[in-house]
Design a protein around this motif. Structure first.
Motif, mmCIF file in Angstrom:
data_model
loop_
_atom_site.group_PDB
_atom_site.id
_atom_site.type_symbol
_atom_site.label_atom_id
_atom_site.label_comp_id
_atom_site.label_asym_id
_atom_site.label_seq_id
_atom_site.Cartn_x
_atom_site.Cartn_y
_atom_site.Cartn_z
ATOM 1 N N LEU A 99 0.828 -1.216 0.000
ATOM 2 C CA LEU A 99 0.000 0.000 0.000
ATOM 3 C C LEU A 99 0.859 1.261 0.000
ATOM 4 O O LEU A 99 0.570 2.225 -0.718
ATOM 5 N N GLU A 100 1.925 1.258 0.791
ATOM 6 C CA GLU A 100 2.790 2.445 0.850
ATOM 7 C C GLU A 100 3.583 2.635 -0.454
ATOM 8 O O GLU A 100 3.819 3.758 -0.877
ATOM 9 N N ASN A 101 3.978 1.530 -1.084
ATOM 10 C CA ASN A 101 4.690 1.641 -2.364
ATOM 11 C C ASN A 101 3.799 2.322 -3.407
ATOM 12 O O ASN A 101 4.258 3.185 -4.161
ATOM 13 N N ARG A 102 2.526 1.931 -3.440
ATOM 14 C CA ARG A 102 1.603 2.534 -4.411
ATOM 15 C C ARG A 102 1.364 4.010 -4.086
ATOM 16 O O ARG A 102 1.375 4.867 -4.976
ATOM 17 N N GLU A 103 1.168 4.286 -2.807
ATOM 18 C CA GLU A 103 0.921 5.672 -2.381
ATOM 19 C C GLU A 103 2.110 6.559 -2.780
ATOM 20 O O GLU A 103 1.939 7.677 -3.282
ATOM 21 N N THR A 104 3.317 6.049 -2.581
ATOM 22 C CA THR A 104 4.532 6.787 -2.922
ATOM 23 C C THR A 104 4.603 7.055 -4.431
ATOM 24 O O THR A 104 4.903 8.169 -4.863
ATOM 25 N N MET A 105 4.304 6.027 -5.231
ATOM 26 C CA MET A 105 4.343 6.191 -6.692
ATOM 27 C C MET A 105 3.288 7.192 -7.169
ATOM 28 O O MET A 105 3.537 8.003 -8.061
ATOM 29 N N LEU A 106 2.103 7.138 -6.566
ATOM 30 C CA LEU A 106 1.032 8.078 -6.947
ATOM 31 C C LEU A 106 1.449 9.517 -6.655
ATOM 32 O O LEU A 106 1.153 10.430 -7.423
ATOM 33 N N GLN A 107 2.132 9.700 -5.540
ATOM 34 C CA GLN A 107 2.574 11.051 -5.172
ATOM 35 C C GLN A 107 3.702 11.539 -6.083
ATOM 36 O O GLN A 107 3.733 12.698 -6.485
ATOM 37 N N MET A 108 4.625 10.646 -6.421
ATOM 38 C CA MET A 108 5.811 11.056 -7.176
ATOM 39 C C MET A 108 5.540 11.192 -8.675
ATOM 40 O O MET A 108 6.072 12.067 -9.335
ATOM 41 N N PHE A 109 4.737 10.265 -9.210
ATOM 42 C CA PHE A 109 4.527 10.233 -10.665
ATOM 43 C C PHE A 109 3.039 10.158 -11.015
ATOM 44 O O PHE A 109 2.592 9.183 -11.629
#
Length: 475
Positions: free
Chosen positions: A173-183
């Motif tokens: 979940l955190e990996n996806r959240e991070t990707m959504l924020q960055m890209f």
């Protein structure tokens, strides 16, 4: 990217070829400024540090908290690949649940001679206290993490079934959240199936397993061993995301035949307890009398049908690595169908012929403890020196029943973002499965763990591996 294709690469088909699922992403990547990506990679690390996304590593002089390395190149799976995978996972999880019910009731599979009686009777993970006990809704494995590796375009193998307390979903979940924020632009260009509804699905799935006599809104809580546990971040994260209480053993007691938790307004009854405490520590009156982590008397409340424990006590028998070698037979026995997902060929060292073969070929095999997890207590033959091989051979001869061995698979690779551009690294995948009487729900994708050392096959975070976001495309 220097790329020797001696194994299957999920992104590239050669020096210039790109596999379909990655085409749009590769076009985007080719137009990026490497300096921007390096900055983003550092931002992600700072975010993980700030959020406290860590795990504890044991085995050094003292347990250490470490950051799990995150790689910003996603792993991308097509809808077609995912459809096949999820069908295979669902079939397997359904069969495991039926196996557990059978083992603790009529034991038909033992009578039929499919699984040896000794493998159950002499197994520490088998709990005689569960005999004849049917959990609410007959669900034993409410949450499963199935470890899958890939060796070719259509070749997927199950490495192990985590049917006790699978961890890692918070990283997904955190990996996806991070990707959504960055890209954010990537998610408008690629139709990626969402995973953010996992906590809501988890709560709904657990509530659907409530005991028959639960009244009104189902009360769910998570039982944690406490802040020193390696997965404590995940326990608190999931409690927060689900909007449920995170409790420790000393917060719970038996009240009027129910399990109740201490609150500011007095004790409140719990219907479903998602426990992240091992069986032997769950109830000092029924298991380990010295346990300070569990709840005295919880097994009596459970036997009376007044609480759901997820996962059910005794499910560990299903992710025992010796039982694993029988799963294709188990699937066929209970479903009448051939297993969709393959097992890795497994040598049971308890069998004299298998032991001889393993000792003769130790340098080419991976040997694992039957009850081991997290990459501990295993031997990776091709990476071991002569002394390590000799020492492990002695352990094997002394206690052959404690080990299984498997050939070293040529795991698929996915590129990581390295200093000099893209570099291939080996990966596995842990999809997360929710089971309730209402059905089976599999989050699209799961946790991709990646071996960050060149050539390494060990992806466990405790052994230096990292993680990356896993995309399942809509079409």
């Amino acid at each position: 990217m220097n790329h020797k294709l001696d194994h299957f690469d999920e992104m590239l088909t050669g020096p210039d070829g790109v596999r379909d699922p990655y085409r749009a992403y590769k076009n985007w990547f080719s137009n990026q400024d490497p300096a921007r990506l390096t900055t983003k990679s550092n931002e992600a690390e700072a975010f993980f540090r700030r959020t406290g996304i860590t795990f504890n590593v044991y085995g050094q002089e003292a347990a250490q908290e470490r950051l799990i390395p995150f790689d910003l190149i996603p792993r991308i799976i097509s809808n077609r690949e995912w459809t096949k995978l999820s069908r295979g996972i669902e079939q397997r999880v359904r069969a495991i649940n039926m196996f557990l019910h059978d083992i603790y009731h009529r034991q038909e599979i033992l009578r039929a001679g499919i699984v040896p009686v000794d493998l159950i009777a002499k197994n520490d993970a088998f709990l005689p206290q569960m005999m004849g006990l049917s959990p609410p809704g007959n669900i034993y494995t409410h949450i499963v993490g199935t470890d899958i590796v890939r060796t070719g375009e259509d070749d997927f193998y199950v490495l192990e079934d985590n049917a006790r307390t699978p961890s890692g979903v918070s990283y997904m979940l955190e990996n996806r959240e991070t990707m959504l924020q960055m890209f954010p632009e990537l998610f408008s260009q690629n139709r990626v199936k969402p995973v953010s509804d996992y906590p809501k699905n988890l709560r709904r799935s657990l509530a659907a397993c409530a005991p028959r006599n639960a009244e009104g809104k189902c009360t769910v809580a998570i039982l944690t061993p406490g802040i020193h546990n390696s997965a404590y971040f995940e326990h608190s994260f999931l409690a927060d995301q689900m909007g449920v209480e995170l409790v420790e053993g000393h917060d719970l007691r038996v009240v009027d035949g129910r399990i109740a938790m201490r609150t500011t307004e007095g004790y409140r009854c719990i219907d479903v307890l998602y426990r992240r405490v091992d069986d032997e520590y769950l109830d000092p009156l029924n298991f380990n009398p010295e346990s300070m982590l569990g709840v005295p008397g919880i097994m009596d409340v459970y036997r009376a049908g007044n609480i759901t424990i997820a996962n059910a006590p005794g499910t560990g028998i299903a992710d025992d690595k010796a039982i694993y070698s029988y799963i294709p037979d188990i699937v066929e026995f209970y479903t009448g169908e051939k297993a969709i997902l393959k097992n890795v060929e497994t040598y049971r060292c308890a069998e004299p012929d298998a032991l001889k073969y393993v000792l003769d070929n130790l340098a080419d095999l991976v040997v694992k403890e039957v009850h081991g997890s997290g990459g501990y207590g295993m031997l990776v033959g091709p990476a071991a020196n002569k002394k390590e091989l000799a020492d492990f051979a002695s352990k094997l001869k002394a206690n052959p029943g404690n080990y299984i061995a498997q050939p070293t698979l040529s795991l698929s690779t996915v590129p990581i973002f390295a200093e000099n551009g893209l570099a291939p690294r080996h990966v596995d995948l842990r999809p997360f499965v929710l089971v309730s009487p209402k059905g089976i729900n599999i989050s699209p994708g799961g946790l991709t763990r990646v071996a960050l050392q060149e050539g390494s096959l060990v992806v466990n975070s405790s052994q230096g591996g990292g993680t990356k976001d896993t995309w399942v495309l809509e079409d």
